[in-house]
Design a protein around this motif. Structure first.
Motif, PDB file in Angstrom:
ATOM      1  N   ALA A  77       0.818  -1.214   0.000  1.00 52.72           N
ATOM      2  CA  ALA A  77       0.000   0.000   0.000  1.00 52.72           C
ATOM      3  C   ALA A  77       0.847   1.257   0.000  1.00 52.72           C
ATOM      4  CB  ALA A  77      -0.924   0.018   1.219  1.00 52.72           C
ATOM      5  N   THR A 100     -11.457  -0.224  -9.748  1.00 48.45           N
ATOM      6  CA  THR A 100     -11.327  -0.951  -8.484  1.00 48.45           C
ATOM      7  C   THR A 100      -9.970  -1.631  -8.437  1.00 48.45           C
ATOM      8  OG1 THR A 100     -12.190  -3.078  -9.269  1.00 48.45           O
ATOM      9  CG2 THR A 100     -13.811  -1.435  -8.503  1.00 48.45           C
ATOM     10  N   ARG A 101      -9.573  -2.032  -7.243  1.00 50.26           N
ATOM     11  CA  ARG A 101      -8.305  -2.744  -7.130  1.00 50.26           C
ATOM     12  C   ARG A 101      -8.391  -4.113  -7.804  1.00 50.26           C
ATOM     13  NH1 ARG A 101      -5.013  -4.730  -1.808  1.00 50.26           N
ATOM     14  NH2 ARG A 101      -3.334  -5.718  -2.999  1.00 50.26           N
ATOM     15  N   TYR A 104      -7.609  -3.460 -11.314  1.00 48.73           N
ATOM     16  CA  TYR A 104      -6.167  -3.176 -11.359  1.00 48.73           C
ATOM     17  C   TYR A 104      -5.377  -4.489 -11.341  1.00 48.73           C
ATOM     18  CZ  TYR A 104      -1.713  -1.281  -9.445  1.00 48.73           C
ATOM     19  OH  TYR A 104      -0.397  -0.940  -9.197  1.00 48.73           O
ATOM     20  N   GLU A 105      -5.789  -5.391 -10.470  1.00 47.48           N
ATOM     21  CA  GLU A 105      -5.118  -6.678 -10.335  1.00 47.48           C
ATOM     22  C   GLU A 105      -5.204  -7.484 -11.635  1.00 47.48           C
ATOM     23  OE1 GLU A 105      -2.640  -9.027  -8.369  1.00 47.48           O
ATOM     24  OE2 GLU A 105      -3.598  -7.374  -7.306  1.00 47.48           O
ATOM     25  N   SER A 115      -0.370  -6.749  -7.707  1.00 48.80           N
ATOM     26  CA  SER A 115      -0.293  -5.476  -6.973  1.00 48.80           C
ATOM     27  C   SER A 115       0.619  -5.554  -5.767  1.00 48.80           C
ATOM     28  CB  SER A 115      -1.697  -5.029  -6.545  1.00 48.80           C
ATOM     29  OG  SER A 115      -2.301  -5.987  -5.699  1.00 48.80           O
ATOM     30  N   TYR A 120       0.113  -0.584  -4.621  1.00 49.15           N
ATOM     31  CA  TYR A 120      -1.257  -0.094  -4.860  1.00 49.15           C
ATOM     32  C   TYR A 120      -1.534   1.184  -4.068  1.00 49.15           C
ATOM     33  CZ  TYR A 120      -2.405  -2.787  -0.558  1.00 49.15           C
ATOM     34  OH  TYR A 120      -2.434  -3.304   0.713  1.00 49.15           O
ATOM     35  N   TYR A 123      -4.802   3.327  -4.504  1.00 47.21           N
ATOM     36  CA  TYR A 123      -6.011   2.758  -3.906  1.00 47.21           C
ATOM     37  C   TYR A 123      -6.017   2.931  -2.393  1.00 47.21           C
ATOM     38  CZ  TYR A 123      -6.750   0.889  -8.526  1.00 47.21           C
ATOM     39  OH  TYR A 123      -6.948   0.781  -9.880  1.00 47.21           O
ATOM     40  N   GLU A 127      -9.105   4.920  -0.755  1.00 49.57           N
ATOM     41  CA  GLU A 127      -9.898   4.224   0.264  1.00 49.57           C
ATOM     42  C   GLU A 127     -10.002   5.047   1.536  1.00 49.57           C
ATOM     43  OE1 GLU A 127      -9.673   0.269   3.135  1.00 49.57           O
ATOM     44  OE2 GLU A 127      -8.308   0.442   1.437  1.00 49.57           O
ATOM     45  N   GLU A 243     -10.497  10.029  -7.236  1.00 51.06           N
ATOM     46  CA  GLU A 243      -9.653   9.198  -8.087  1.00 51.06           C
ATOM     47  C   GLU A 243      -8.773  10.067  -8.985  1.00 51.06           C
ATOM     48  OE1 GLU A 243     -13.267   6.784  -6.995  1.00 51.06           O
ATOM     49  OE2 GLU A 243     -12.890   8.848  -7.659  1.00 51.06           O
TER      50      GLU A 243
END
Length: 332
Positions: A77, A100-101, A104-105, A115, A120, A123, A127, A243
């Motif tokens: 993170a 969304t993650r 992304y993944e 990630s 990440y 994100y 969040e 975002e």
């Protein structure tokens, strides 16, 4: 025997998992809180809240070592590995940021990445901003009802829950502060996170491990809180989704990777050289300014949040259109 083993393990941790040292993160949190405008709740602008956020800003680092699963889930993170072309570890482009993650993944996996390798950080910031917006929504409703509720039992519960929510808000700001602070550090948004590495290197940048000395030793020895607060920019509202604000912020930080390596090549990161401290103070001020602005943007967005279950719109409660007690306390 345990202490040497722990020390050895820390030396083997990925450099991206590190962050501004305690001094840097504390200064980002405290400087941002001290610069908050009068429109935010007064409890955020007292001296104790400033000190609390300064300490809570360090918590994502202080929690490391809790266990393998805990650390594996959270370490990535703190960073995002971008190359000079804006690609993530040479794979997919950073922009547009997947919604969304999970998305992304999926994009990373098509390039044989994930990630946890790539980071990440965007994100993590988004969040925490969303959580803070939600918390501010609850605060608005609870403070409104605590002042107006006639029933003695319900009023007492509102007052107690308001105190709980204020503690949660400080914690949320501390978390947001940490990741926003990480996002101001150029070495947290690059594949060259601790020396240039085995990449094309036409300018002959160092391959030495510069990450820790830059954000730790240089900050501790050469940067004071006044250096950070004096370099902060005025409050800025982008009037855009969080975002977009986040990717713009991290994109600006990425432009500072080459200047940082050029500074190192010129000797600016040597012990006692004022150029390194000045560069670090500038980046910490960018982080503090962005944190202040994100706190304000979360506050301004909070009337549009929902609270409780069944969900109620904050705006409806504040307009006297809904009694939130059952939804907040629970009817089950």
């Amino acid at each position: 025997m345990k202490a040497p083993l722990i020390a050895a393990a820390l030396l083997l941790m990925p450099a991206q998992a590190l962050a501004w040292g305690s001094s840097g993160h504390r200064m980002v949190g405290e400087s941002a809180m001290q610069a908050l405008p009068g429109e935010v709740p007064a409890f955020l602008r007292n001296a104790q809240a400033v000190r609390d956020v300064g300490e809570l800003s360090r918590e994502p680092d202080r929690s490391k070592g809790a266990g393998r699963i805990h650390d594996h889930n959270r370490d990535a993170a703190h960073f995002l590995d971008l190359d000079e072309d804006g690609k993530i570890l040479g794979g997919p482009s950073f922009l547009p940021l997947p919604p969304t993650r999970a998305d992304y993944e999926k994009g990373l996996q098509t390039a044989g990445l994930d990630s946890w390798k790539a980071g990440y950080l965007p994100y993590a910031i988004i969040e925490q901003h969303q959580q803070l917006t939600k918390d501010f929504g609850y605060w608005r409703v609870l403070s409104y009802m605590a002042a107006r509720e006639k029933d003695r039992v319900r009023k007492a519960w509102y007052v107690r829950d308001l105190a709980r929510r204020e503690a949660l808000i400080l914690g949320a700001i501390g978390e947001l502060s940490h990741y926003v602070g990480d996002g101001a550090q150029p070495l947290h948004v690059t594949v060259h996170y601790n020396g240039w590495g085995e990449f094309p290197n036409p300018e002959g940048f160092t391959r030495a491990r510069i990450h820790g000395p830059f954000e730790g030793d240089i900050v501790f020895a050469g940067v004071k809180p006044a250096d950070v607060s004096s370099k902060m920019t005025p409050l800025k509202s982008c009037d855009c989704p969080i975002e977009q604000r986040t990717v713009d912020y991290l994109g600006e930080t990425a432009t500072q990777v080459i200047p940082l390596y050029r500074l190192e090549k010129a000797g600016g990161l040597a012990s006692g050289d004022p150029r390194g401290a000045a560069f670090a103070a500038e980046r910490l001020a960018v982080g503090a300014s962005e944190l202040r602005d994100m706190i304000v943007s979360a506050w301004r967005a909070s009337p549009r949040a929902t609270v409780g279950w069944p969900a109620l719109r904050v705006e409806d409660v504040l307009a006297g259109k809904a009694d939130p007690y059952d939804s907040l306390y629970g009817r089950d």
